[in-house]
Design a protein around this motif. Structure first.
Motif, mmCIF file in Angstrom:
data_model
loop_
_atom_site.group_PDB
_atom_site.id
_atom_site.type_symbol
_atom_site.label_atom_id
_atom_site.label_comp_id
_atom_site.label_asym_id
_atom_site.label_seq_id
_atom_site.Cartn_x
_atom_site.Cartn_y
_atom_site.Cartn_z
ATOM 1 N N LEU A 158 0.840 -1.205 0.000
ATOM 2 C CA LEU A 158 0.000 0.000 0.000
ATOM 3 C C LEU A 158 0.871 1.250 0.000
ATOM 4 C CD1 LEU A 158 -2.840 1.375 0.374
ATOM 5 C CD2 LEU A 158 -2.315 1.364 2.808
ATOM 6 N N LEU A 159 1.888 1.274 0.883
ATOM 7 C CA LEU A 159 2.763 2.451 0.967
ATOM 8 C C LEU A 159 3.546 2.637 -0.331
ATOM 9 C CD1 LEU A 159 4.023 2.240 4.650
ATOM 10 C CD2 LEU A 159 2.575 4.015 3.633
ATOM 11 N N GLN A 166 -0.181 6.297 -6.852
ATOM 12 C CA GLN A 166 -1.191 5.504 -7.559
ATOM 13 C C GLN A 166 -2.423 5.282 -6.676
ATOM 14 O OE1 GLN A 166 -1.092 5.041 -10.596
ATOM 15 N NE2 GLN A 166 1.057 5.501 -11.017
ATOM 16 N N ILE A 167 -2.361 5.766 -5.448
ATOM 17 C CA ILE A 167 -3.519 5.748 -4.558
ATOM 18 C C ILE A 167 -3.361 6.943 -3.621
ATOM 19 C CG2 ILE A 167 -2.416 4.155 -2.886
ATOM 20 C CD1 ILE A 167 -5.257 3.008 -2.362
ATOM 21 N N ARG A 168 -4.487 7.597 -3.305
ATOM 22 C CA ARG A 168 -4.440 8.714 -2.358
ATOM 23 C C ARG A 168 -5.172 8.299 -1.097
ATOM 24 N NH1 ARG A 168 -7.064 13.615 -5.231
ATOM 25 N NH2 ARG A 168 -7.574 14.059 -3.069
ATOM 26 N N LEU A 169 -4.518 8.543 0.038
ATOM 27 C CA LEU A 169 -5.120 8.107 1.303
ATOM 28 C C LEU A 169 -5.758 9.269 2.058
ATOM 29 C CD1 LEU A 169 -2.365 5.579 2.454
ATOM 30 C CD2 LEU A 169 -4.425 5.153 1.127
ATOM 31 N N ASP A 170 -5.674 10.485 1.495
ATOM 32 C CA ASP A 170 -6.165 11.650 2.245
ATOM 33 C C ASP A 170 -7.689 11.718 2.315
ATOM 34 O OD1 ASP A 170 -5.951 12.058 -0.541
ATOM 35 O OD2 ASP A 170 -6.187 14.208 -0.285
ATOM 36 N N MET A 171 -8.396 10.879 1.558
ATOM 37 C CA MET A 171 -9.852 10.902 1.641
ATOM 38 C C MET A 171 -10.410 9.725 2.450
ATOM 39 S SD MET A 171 -10.533 12.488 -2.045
ATOM 40 C CE MET A 171 -12.293 12.676 -2.136
ATOM 41 N N VAL A 172 -9.501 8.972 3.086
ATOM 42 C CA VAL A 172 -9.954 7.857 3.931
ATOM 43 C C VAL A 172 -10.686 8.427 5.143
ATOM 44 C CG1 VAL A 172 -9.175 5.982 5.466
ATOM 45 C CG2 VAL A 172 -8.141 6.266 3.197
ATOM 46 N N ALA A 194 3.132 5.253 9.385
ATOM 47 C CA ALA A 194 3.132 6.038 8.141
ATOM 48 C C ALA A 194 1.722 6.108 7.554
ATOM 49 C CB ALA A 194 4.106 5.420 7.138
ATOM 50 N N ILE A 195 0.998 4.999 7.584
ATOM 51 C CA ILE A 195 -0.364 4.980 7.017
ATOM 52 C C ILE A 195 -1.292 5.827 7.895
ATOM 53 C CG2 ILE A 195 -2.350 3.494 6.496
ATOM 54 C CD1 ILE A 195 -0.164 1.287 5.842
ATOM 55 N N HIS A 196 -1.130 5.708 9.203
ATOM 56 C CA HIS A 196 -1.905 6.525 10.145
ATOM 57 C C HIS A 196 -1.734 8.008 9.825
ATOM 58 C CE1 HIS A 196 -2.734 8.604 13.901
ATOM 59 N NE2 HIS A 196 -1.448 8.806 14.103
ATOM 60 N N GLU A 197 -0.506 8.419 9.523
ATOM 61 C CA GLU A 197 -0.253 9.839 9.212
ATOM 62 C C GLU A 197 -0.804 10.222 7.840
ATOM 63 O OE1 GLU A 197 3.940 10.075 9.916
ATOM 64 O OE2 GLU A 197 3.648 10.090 12.102
ATOM 65 N N ALA A 198 -0.770 9.268 6.903
ATOM 66 C CA ALA A 198 -1.251 9.571 5.541
ATOM 67 C C ALA A 198 -2.770 9.737 5.491
ATOM 68 C CB ALA A 198 -0.809 8.474 4.583
ATOM 69 N N CYS A 199 -3.471 9.166 6.464
ATOM 70 C CA CYS A 199 -4.933 9.374 6.460
ATOM 71 C C CYS A 199 -5.349 10.036 7.784
ATOM 72 C CB CYS A 199 -5.707 8.101 6.149
ATOM 73 S SG CYS A 199 -5.281 6.646 7.089
ATOM 74 N N ALA A 200 -4.661 11.129 8.081
ATOM 75 C CA ALA A 200 -4.841 11.809 9.372
ATOM 76 C C ALA A 200 -6.209 12.483 9.508
ATOM 77 C CB ALA A 200 -3.740 12.845 9.557
ATOM 78 N N ASP A 201 -6.893 12.740 8.385
ATOM 79 C CA ASP A 201 -8.184 13.437 8.450
ATOM 80 C C ASP A 201 -9.371 12.510 8.702
ATOM 81 O OD1 ASP A 201 -7.043 15.853 8.080
ATOM 82 O OD2 ASP A 201 -7.365 15.905 5.901
ATOM 83 N N ALA A 220 -2.715 1.254 19.925
ATOM 84 C CA ALA A 220 -4.046 1.874 19.844
ATOM 85 C C ALA A 220 -3.980 3.317 20.339
ATOM 86 C CB ALA A 220 -5.048 1.055 20.645
ATOM 87 N N SER A 221 -3.259 3.555 21.424
ATOM 88 C CA SER A 221 -3.248 4.914 21.960
ATOM 89 C C SER A 221 -2.466 5.862 21.043
ATOM 90 C CB SER A 221 -2.690 4.939 23.389
ATOM 91 O OG SER A 221 -1.342 4.567 23.349
ATOM 92 N N ARG A 222 -1.579 5.304 20.218
ATOM 93 C CA ARG A 222 -0.843 6.157 19.279
ATOM 94 C C ARG A 222 -1.664 6.509 18.039
ATOM 95 N NH1 ARG A 222 3.175 4.544 16.447
ATOM 96 N NH2 ARG A 222 3.183 2.408 17.183
ATOM 97 N N VAL A 223 -2.409 5.523 17.524
ATOM 98 C CA VAL A 223 -3.084 5.770 16.236
ATOM 99 C C VAL A 223 -4.601 5.977 16.358
ATOM 100 C CG1 VAL A 223 -1.295 4.466 15.000
ATOM 101 C CG2 VAL A 223 -3.440 3.336 15.617
#
Ligand code: AMP
Length: 296
Positions: A158-159, A166-172, A194-201, A220-223
């Motif tokens: 995925l990363l 080739q994929i955007r994670l900002d709309m997750v 990294a994935i947690h940060e890429a879909c921070a919204d 869990a407490s981090r993400v």
């Protein structure tokens, strides 16, 4: 390899029925999902489904204790798909912009989860499921991702695709982490961050794990934001009538002879054998069939 003899006793079936007391219709899921669930022959929610589906539909972040075989896959797919159906179709972008992202630790699990998602959306028009696993040609995978609303993926590939744009994670909107404990065992901690940060919204994170070991609670407490827990009260003692034995074997041959020995017991009517990969499972099934067993 792990062999588990099973005996289907009337008491086991009865207690199963008592546990599965919530009909799916009571959960408030969209009609096409209820139709798909009925097609699959599911009448009542399993305990983890009965708790996690309404909880996830309310919103917020949930850490859910769940074993393989508990019905956990539908427990996160149904509320995630319900969210997408409620919103209706959105514009299709040049690259995939999933609204729900499900992370799985292995290729096999990713394929199983995607297959279940495809079964669950069979009555929903214009809702596409995508899957991302290693070992598949990039071009083919990218083409199949176009317009995917829910993507099931292993973290590494995925990363890789996200870095190639080739994929955007900002709309997750909703991130699901399946088998979080195995995810950590397999060394995906940094990829998860990294994935947690890429879909921070996103507004929701659901994490499923067989245990609530300190490292899982820490992850869990981090993400997650103020995650609430769902722990099934009887998750530990449900298997009280199963005797477990561990045998060390010298090599693969020894392991097979031991398996043959157990399978030849005159008291054994049925058995479930677990292997670690799809390839190993298929090879073992072929061997056992050649030896005259009825195998599925
Ligand atoms: P899972 O724990 O998600 O791997 O699910 C284990 C198995 O249970 C899968 O084969 C599912 O198809 C099946 N399953 C899931 N939910 C239900 C249900 N509510 N009723 C009957 N079978 C189910």
């Amino acid at each position: 390899m792990f062999i588990q003899p099973i005996s289907i006793s009337p008491t086991r079936v009865a207690s199963g029925n008592i546990l599965m007391s919530t009909p799916f219709e009571a959960l408030g899921l969209a009609a096409p999902l209820l139709r798909a669930v009925a097609d699959l022959g599911y009448t009542h929610a399993t305990p983890v489904q009965a708790q996690a589906i309404p909880a996830a539909m309310q919103g917020a972040d949930w850490l859910v204790g769940s074993q393989t075989g508990s019905g956990k896959t539908a427990a996160f797919l149904l509320p995630a798909l319900h969210r997408i159906i409620e919103q209706g179709p959105t514009a299709i972008h040049r690259v995939a912009t999933p609204r729900v992202l499900v992370l799985c630790p292995t290729r096999e699990l990713t394929q199983q989860v995607a297959a279940e998602a495809i079964r669950l959306v069979r009555h929903v028009k214009k809702l596409r499921i995508g899957q991302i696993v290693g070992g598949v040609a990039f071009g083919q995978q990218i083409a199949a991702l176009k317009g995917a609303d829910l993507v099931v993926a292993t973290p590494g590939r995925l990363l890789d695709l996200a870095q190639r744009r080739q994929i955007r994670l900002d709309m997750v909107q909703c991130l699901v982490v399946d088998e979080a404990d195995r995810m950590l065992d397999l060394g995906f901690q940094e990829d998860l961050t990294a994935i947690h940060e890429a879909c921070a919204d996103r507004d929701q994170t659901l994490m499923f794990s067989a245990t609530f070991a300190p490292r899982i609670v820490q992850l869990a407490s981090r993400v997650m934001r103020d995650p609430q827990r769902i722990e099934l009260a009887n998750a530990q003692d449900r298997h009280a009538d199963i005797e477990q034995r561990l045998h060390w074997t010298d090599d693969a041959n020894h392991k097979k002879r031991l398996l043959a020995h157990y399978l030849s017991a005159s008291t054994l009517e049925q058995a479930v054998i677990f292997a670690s990969t799809q390839i190993e499972t298929e090879a073992l099934a072929r061997e056992l069939a050649n030896e005259g067993h009825q195998v599925a």
